[in-house]
Write a protein that holds these residues in place. Structure first.
Motif, PDB file in Angstrom:
ATOM      1  N   LYS A   1       0.761  -1.242   0.298  1.00 23.66           N
ATOM      2  CA  LYS A   1      -0.096  -0.124  -0.054  1.00 23.66           C
ATOM      3  C   LYS A   1       0.882   1.429   0.297  1.00 23.66           C
ATOM      4  CE  LYS A   1      -3.344   1.853   2.966  1.00 23.66           C
ATOM      5  NZ  LYS A   1      -4.666   2.162   3.975  1.00 23.66           N
ATOM      6  N   ARG A   2       0.432   2.126  -1.026  1.00 24.09           N
ATOM      7  CA  ARG A   2       1.111   3.718  -0.680  1.00 24.09           C
ATOM      8  C   ARG A   2       0.598   4.761  -1.199  1.00 24.09           C
ATOM      9  NH1 ARG A   2       4.994   0.242   0.654  1.00 24.09           N
ATOM     10  NH2 ARG A   2       6.494  -0.242  -1.267  1.00 24.09           N
ATOM     11  N   PRO A   3       0.705   5.852  -0.409  1.00 25.62           N
ATOM     12  CA  PRO A   3      -0.156   7.251  -0.547  1.00 25.62           C
ATOM     13  C   PRO A   3       0.774   7.654  -2.159  1.00 25.62           C
ATOM     14  CG  PRO A   3       1.220   6.933   1.321  1.00 25.62           C
ATOM     15  CD  PRO A   3       2.005   6.203   0.725  1.00 25.62           C
ATOM     16  N   PHE A   4       0.140   8.707  -2.604  1.00 19.73           N
ATOM     17  CA  PHE A   4       0.446   9.634  -3.497  1.00 19.73           C
ATOM     18  C   PHE A   4       0.467  10.840  -3.195  1.00 19.73           C
ATOM     19  CE2 PHE A   4      -2.828   7.531  -5.569  1.00 19.73           C
ATOM     20  CZ  PHE A   4      -3.273   8.592  -6.261  1.00 19.73           C
ATOM     21  N   ASN A   5       0.446  11.917  -3.080  1.00 23.02           N
ATOM     22  CA  ASN A   5       0.472  13.111  -3.813  1.00 23.02           C
ATOM     23  C   ASN A   5       0.970  14.070  -4.264  1.00 23.02           C
ATOM     24  OD1 ASN A   5      -1.378  15.436  -2.975  1.00 23.02           O
ATOM     25  ND2 ASN A   5       0.549  16.274  -1.667  1.00 23.02           N
ATOM     26  N   ILE A   6       0.372  14.424  -5.780  1.00 21.26           N
ATOM     27  CA  ILE A   6       1.520  15.674  -6.836  1.00 21.26           C
ATOM     28  C   ILE A   6       0.742  16.169  -6.979  1.00 21.26           C
ATOM     29  CG2 ILE A   6       2.293  14.650  -8.936  1.00 21.26           C
ATOM     30  CD1 ILE A   6       1.807  11.773  -8.714  1.00 21.26           C
ATOM     31  N   GLU A   7       1.772  17.620  -6.781  1.00 23.79           N
ATOM     32  CA  GLU A   7       1.414  18.800  -7.085  1.00 23.79           C
ATOM     33  C   GLU A   7       2.374  19.530  -8.723  1.00 23.79           C
ATOM     34  OE1 GLU A   7       2.049  20.991  -3.855  1.00 23.79           O
ATOM     35  OE2 GLU A   7       0.628  20.432  -2.618  1.00 23.79           O
ATOM     36  N   VAL A   8       1.826  19.878  -9.488  1.00 23.04           N
ATOM     37  CA  VAL A   8       2.567  20.312 -10.933  1.00 23.04           C
ATOM     38  C   VAL A   8       1.618  21.585 -10.383  1.00 23.04           C
ATOM     39  CG1 VAL A   8       2.481  19.637 -12.837  1.00 23.04           C
ATOM     40  CG2 VAL A   8       2.486  17.561 -11.635  1.00 23.04           C
ATOM     41  N   LYS A   9       2.623  22.059 -11.730  1.00 22.40           N
ATOM     42  CA  LYS A   9       2.212  24.141 -11.882  1.00 22.40           C
ATOM     43  C   LYS A   9       1.958  23.776 -13.295  1.00 22.40           C
ATOM     44  CE  LYS A   9       3.021  28.375 -10.834  1.00 22.40           C
ATOM     45  NZ  LYS A   9       1.850  28.924 -10.248  1.00 22.40           N
ATOM     46  N   GLN A  10       0.931  24.897 -13.472  1.00 22.46           N
ATOM     47  CA  GLN A  10       0.345  24.586 -14.902  1.00 22.46           C
ATOM     48  C   GLN A  10       1.109  25.372 -15.397  1.00 22.46           C
ATOM     49  OE1 GLN A  10      -4.176  24.530 -13.488  1.00 22.46           O
ATOM     50  NE2 GLN A  10      -4.005  25.590 -15.615  1.00 22.46           N
ATOM     51  N   GLN A  11       1.285  25.092 -16.474  1.00 20.18           N
ATOM     52  CA  GLN A  11       2.239  26.891 -17.594  1.00 20.18           C
ATOM     53  C   GLN A  11       1.337  27.291 -17.885  1.00 20.18           C
ATOM     54  OE1 GLN A  11       5.756  26.465 -17.577  1.00 20.18           O
ATOM     55  NE2 GLN A  11       5.056  24.455 -15.900  1.00 20.18           N
ATOM     56  N   GLN A  12      -0.066  27.163 -18.085  1.00 20.06           N
ATOM     57  CA  GLN A  12      -0.957  28.246 -19.084  1.00 20.06           C
ATOM     58  C   GLN A  12      -1.778  28.344 -17.637  1.00 20.06           C
ATOM     59  OE1 GLN A  12      -1.643  27.448 -22.675  1.00 20.06           O
ATOM     60  NE2 GLN A  12       0.265  28.327 -23.477  1.00 20.06           N
ATOM     61  N   ASP A  13      -3.264  29.329 -18.024  1.00 21.60           N
ATOM     62  CA  ASP A  13      -3.691  29.413 -17.445  1.00 21.60           C
ATOM     63  C   ASP A  13      -5.711  28.044 -18.504  1.00 21.60           C
ATOM     64  OD1 ASP A  13      -2.965  30.960 -15.371  1.00 21.60           O
ATOM     65  OD2 ASP A  13      -3.918  33.482 -16.724  1.00 21.60           O
ATOM     66  N   GLY A  14      -5.893  28.110 -17.853  1.00 26.71           N
ATOM     67  CA  GLY A  14      -7.196  27.614 -18.217  1.00 26.71           C
ATOM     68  C   GLY A  14      -8.058  26.557 -18.110  1.00 26.71           C
ATOM     69  N   TYR A  15      -9.094  25.976 -18.477  1.00 26.88           N
ATOM     70  CA  TYR A  15      -9.637  24.300 -17.677  1.00 26.88           C
ATOM     71  C   TYR A  15      -7.983  23.295 -19.043  1.00 26.88           C
ATOM     72  CZ  TYR A  15     -12.843  25.358 -15.109  1.00 26.88           C
ATOM     73  OH  TYR A  15     -14.138  26.134 -13.901  1.00 26.88           O
ATOM     74  N   ASP A  16      -8.385  23.461 -20.443  1.00 22.78           N
ATOM     75  CA  ASP A  16      -7.572  23.028 -21.413  1.00 22.78           C
ATOM     76  C   ASP A  16      -5.823  22.874 -20.656  1.00 22.78           C
ATOM     77  OD1 ASP A  16      -9.524  23.313 -23.002  1.00 22.78           O
ATOM     78  OD2 ASP A  16      -8.646  24.239 -24.378  1.00 22.78           O
ATOM     79  N   ALA A  17      -5.965  23.903 -19.972  1.00 21.82           N
ATOM     80  CA  ALA A  17      -4.119  23.828 -19.317  1.00 21.82           C
ATOM     81  C   ALA A  17      -4.358  23.054 -18.232  1.00 21.82           C
ATOM     82  CB  ALA A  17      -3.307  24.876 -19.188  1.00 21.82           C
ATOM     83  N   MET A  18      -5.284  23.076 -17.510  1.00 19.94           N
ATOM     84  CA  MET A  18      -5.249  22.307 -16.500  1.00 19.94           C
ATOM     85  C   MET A  18      -5.798  20.586 -16.380  1.00 19.94           C
ATOM     86  SD  MET A  18      -8.235  22.928 -12.981  1.00 19.94           S
ATOM     87  CE  MET A  18      -9.558  22.200 -13.502  1.00 19.94           C
TER      88      MET A  18
END
Length: 186
Positions: free
Chosen positions: A146-163
Motif C-alpha cells: 500500500k502506498r500513498p501519493f500526493n502530486i502537485e504540478v504547476k500549470q504552465q498556462q491558465d484555463g481548463y484545457d491547460a488544467m
C-alpha cells in the motif's frame, strides 16, 4: 398586447443570456509505447478499480478556490465518467511501462496481481497547481503493498484545457511511480 411585450422581451433576453457553451474533456491516452496491447507477458495485472470521492464523481471539472472551498464547473465537463477515464489511462500507461506484463481492466485469471487505486484529489487549485492524491493497494502473489501519493504540478498556462492536460501529466507521473514499484518486486 402591450402588456405582454415586456414579458416576451424578458423571456427572450433570459434565453440569450443562458446559452450554455459546454466544453467536454477527456484525459489523453499515452502515445503507443514499446509494448503493444496484444503482447504476451509472464505476469498478469488486473487494475480492478479506481475509485473517486463524490465531489469528483459528477460531470463537472473541479477547481479548488481556497483552502476550504471547491467549485464544480457547470460548463467544463468530463466527456465520460472520471473514474473510467482514470482507469483507462492507468491501464494504458502501465501497459507501456511494464514489459513482460499483461495489464487489463478485466480479470485475467487466478494467477493475477490486482491493483486498486483510491483517488482522493484530482483538481486544479487557486495557486496555479493541480493536485493528484490518494493511495494504491497492490495484491502481489498474496502480499499487500500500500502506498500513498500526493502530486502537485504547476500549470504552465491558465484555463481548463491547460488544467486537464496538467492533471493528465500528474496522473501519468503516478502511473510511472506505480510501474517502478511493480518493477522492483521479486
Amino acid at each position: 398586447m402591450k402588456k405582454w411585450l415586456p414579458v416576451a422581451l424578458a423571456c427572450l433576453l433570459s434565453a440569450c443570456s443562458s446559452s450554455d457553451n459546454k466544453t467536454y474533456y477527456q484525459l489523453p491516452l499515452p502515445q503507443a509505447g514499446v509494448q503493444s496491447t496484444a503482447s504476451q507477458g509472464s505476469h498478469l495485472l488486473w487494475v480492478e478499480q479506481v475509485s473517486i470521492p463524490d465531489y469528483l464523481a459528477g460531470n463537472g471539472v473541479v477547481y479548488q478556490t481556497s483552502d476550504v472551498q471547491y467549485v464544480i464547473a457547470n460548463n467544463n465537463l468530463w466527456a465520460s465518467p472520471l473514474d473510467q477515464q482514470l482507469r483507462t489511462t492507468l491501464v494504458a500507461n502501465l501497459s507501456t511501462q511494464l514489459p513482460g506484463w499483461v495489464v487489463a481492466s478485466q480479470p485475467l485469471g487466478s494467477d493475477q496481481d490486482t491493483l486498486n487505486v483510491n483517488v482522493s484529489g484530482f483538481h486544479g487549485r487557486y495557486d496555479g497547481k493541480v493536485i493528484v492524491s490518494g493511495e494504491w493497494l497492490l495484491n502481489h502473489q498474496g502480499h499487500l503493498i500500500k502506498r500513498p501519493f500526493n502530486i502537485e504540478v504547476k500549470q504552465q498556462q491558465d484555463g481548463y484545457d491547460a488544467m486537464v492536460k496538467t492533471l493528465a501529466q500528474a496522473w501519468s507521473q503516478e502511473a510511472t511511480s506505480i510501474a517502478q514499484s511493480i518493477n522492483r518486486l521479486p
